[in-house]
Scaffold this motif. Structure first.
Motif: not given
Ligand code: F6R
Length: 613
Positions: A471-480, A503-508, A514-517, A533-538
């Protein structure tokens, strides 16, 4: 994209032209034509709309056209609908000059006006007819009647890109050519000379070619070619032997069409932007939008499918930000059935590469039926959507062969930016200073995209390491976030790896479970006000074991404390960052697909044009 083939030799030209053109069919076209002459006799021009077979049938497989000198063309419409009238070759009124052309002549309107004043008449809507008649004008103006001189004078006046092949009545058994920013090669064998826009057209006949350079002119005679610079001085050229096979030649040396099309993005972006620039300023009159109309639009609805929808999501952010008009972006398959409430002063913008996507077409019809104005951003001239929409903004990406879109998406973004900036100017939400700055930033996008493509090897290395990801996840906010949607779709389509864009803020709110090692999370961070903001999500996903990739702007080096792998894009006005950020994601998907040994250009279960619901 258009194709050119020309021949002078001992054989009947028409059959060589038809054969050569058939090798360029993969590039896409909507009409075709040939001009053939026998010695000093008049040239005969035959054209047909549709497939090459129509031209072949019309000429009895070329047998009806006598002569050993000729030029042929397959046209992909840019200026003017696909029709026999607009098909090439175009010819001057007294048949002194006949020519075919690939490329886009940006100042053709201005040149046309000049020629109209000189008494020329025009039969087609094309820029090519203007080019042919401009050469004719200079040819006749000069007592020496020298084709090289006439071409060089025309080249000084023409702005844009062109590969031109012309025959002059006074010069039997000769072809003249000129080029700028549009490919063209010349092949020679004993007593025979060929000209083509692409290697596959002539590979069967010769492997010995000259590459005609930018702003150069060539004179072709039986078995020879002479080259000139703009000052009409003869220049030496080296004969090169082509070692590619026919299939590789179609892809211009790239392994796949997708990679070729990724490399064509700077051109697609430049051509699309130039098509709505007049004297260096945006002008949407060719789209059919007047300033007062723009001022009155109360609401925009963007409707599309797949990647075109993702371009629309970027468009939503940029148009709302610059033009301060409310934008709602919707999937066409939803829009068409949800009985939408549409503001009568609104504008529905449908986006489609093919112009034939069933859901988008149905959504367009639905909007029209409700009496709302429609505008189509579309790549294929004369397609159903182009024919039915009230206004058309053509993207000039040229035909896209790979199923996964790249260059058409990039061109769609440019159309959205042009609308955003011009709407902003007309509605006075963009200041003069910002307007100028936005145009400067748009103009440098092609160079910056090129820079990213040049650095592709790092991504290839990274892709190879993650080719077996589950699985690969892509996260970002706004245009990202909008870019993430497209990056994730590209990956799914051609690598068959499960992927999600969030949307990075929606992950939580759920998905983070679904995120595992070792789960790969690709984060896009090009928007300065959202970077932290997105850095914090990362950091959040990293602390749950994710392996993190960052995609950000040069200078944002703090990300290296969190992300294991970082790709930087050049600095750019944040509103236009999607055009740069999407490129590494396209490359990542391409290389992962390649590493998995999959069919990059024709992924399973997918079709290029989805004409069913
Ligand atoms: C993805 C892709 C599709 C198309 C979609 C709409 O790479 O190409 O998602 O974007 O099928 O097609 P068009 O733009 O032709 O309407």
């Amino acid at each position: 994209m258009c194709g050119i083939v020309g021949y002078i030799g001992c054989r009947q030209a028409a059959s060589v032209l038809l054969d050569g053109l058939s090798r360029l069919e993969y590039r896409g076209y909507d009409s075709a034509g040939m001009a053939v002459r026998s010695g000093g006799s008049d040239v005969v021009v035959v054209k047909a709309k549709g497939r090459l077979k129509a031209l072949s049938d019309k000429t009895d497989a070329g047998r009806m056209l006598e002569g050993t000198c000729g030029i042929g063309h397959t046209r992909w419409a840019t200026h003017g609908e696909p029709s026999e009238l607009n098909a090439h070759p175009h010819i001057s009124d007294d048949c002194a000059v006949v020519g075919v052309h690939n490329g886009i002549i940006e100042n053709y309107q201005e040149l046309k006006e000049k020629l109209l004043k000189k008494g020329y008449a025009f039969n087609s809507q094309t820029d090519t007819e203007v080019a042919v008649k401009l050469v004719d004008y200079y040819y006749k103006k000069d007592a020496a009647a020298d084709p090289v001189k006439a071409l060089s004078r025309a080249m000084v006046r023409i702005r844009g890109s062109y590969a031109l092949a012309l025959m002059f009545k006074d010069y039997p058994e000769e072809i003249f050519a000129a080029r700028k920013d549009s490919p063209m090669i010349i092949g020679v064998e004993k007593g025979e000379t060929y000209i083509a826009s692409d290697v596959p057209a002539i590979l069967k006949y010769t492997r010995n070619v000259y590459y005609i350079g930018n702003m150069e002119i060539a004179r072709l005679q039986q078995g020879t070619a002479t080259f000139y610079n703009l000052d009409k001085e003869e220049i030496d050229k080296e004969l090169v032997e082509i070692t590619w096979n026919a299939e590789a030649a179609e892809k211009a040396g790239f392994e796949h069409f997708m990679m070729k099309e990724i490399h064509e993005q700077p051109k697609a972006v430049r051509d699309t932007l130039n098509s709505v620039l007049k004297d260096g300023l945006l002008d949407l009159s060719s789209v059919g939008l007047t300033e007062s109309e723009i001022g009155r639009i109360s609401q925009i609805y963007i409707v599309a499918c797949g990647s075109a929808y993702h371009a629309g999501v970027v468009g939503q952010y940029v148009i709302e930000k610059l033009a301060r008009v409310s934008v709602r972006v919707e999937l066409a398959s939803e829009f068409r059935y949800r009985d939408p409430i549409l503001d009568p002063d609104g504008l529905v913008i449908v986006i489609s590469q093919s112009g034939e996507t069933a859901d988008t077409l149905a959504a367009l019809r639905e909007a029209k039926q409700r009496g709302i104005k429609t505008l189509a951003i579309v790549n294929v001239v004369g397609s159903s959507i182009a024919r039915e929409a009230d206004k058309i903004f053509y993207t000039l990406a040229g035909p896209e062969i790979a199923v996964a879109t790249t260059k058409a998406y990039s061109a769609q973004l440019i159309a959205c930016y042009a609308i955003a900036v011009e709407f902003g100017r007309c509605r006075q939400t963009v200041s003069d200073v910002d307007y100028k700055r936005y145009l400067e930033e748009l103009a440098v996008l092609p160079t910056k995209i090129n820079k990213i493509i040049e650095d592709k090897e790092r991504l290839q290395w990274f892709a190879a390491k993650h080719a077996n990801a589950k699985d690969i996840f892509f996260i970002g906010r706004g245009i990202d976030y909008a870019v993430c949607l497209e990056g994730s779709l590209k990956l799914k389509e051609i690598s068959y790896i499960h992927s999600e864009a969030y949307a990075a803020g929606e992950l939580k709110h759920g998905t983070i479970s679904l995120i595992e090692d070792g789960t790969l999370v690709v984060s896009v961070l090009t928007q300065p006000e959202l970077y932290e903001k997105t850095l914090s999500n990362l950091v959040e996903v990293k602390s749950r074991g994710a392996y993190c990739m960052g995609l950000t702007t040069v200078g944002n080096y703090k990300i290296e404390d969190t992300a294991e792998f970082v790709t930087y894009i050049p600095q750019i006005e944040p509103c236009f960052a999607a055009s740069l950020a999407v490129v590494p994601l396209q490359l990542l998907s391409y290389y992962i697909s390649l590493a998995r040994g999959l069919d990059v250009d024709k992924p399973r279960n997918l079709a290029k044009s989805v004409t069913v619901e």
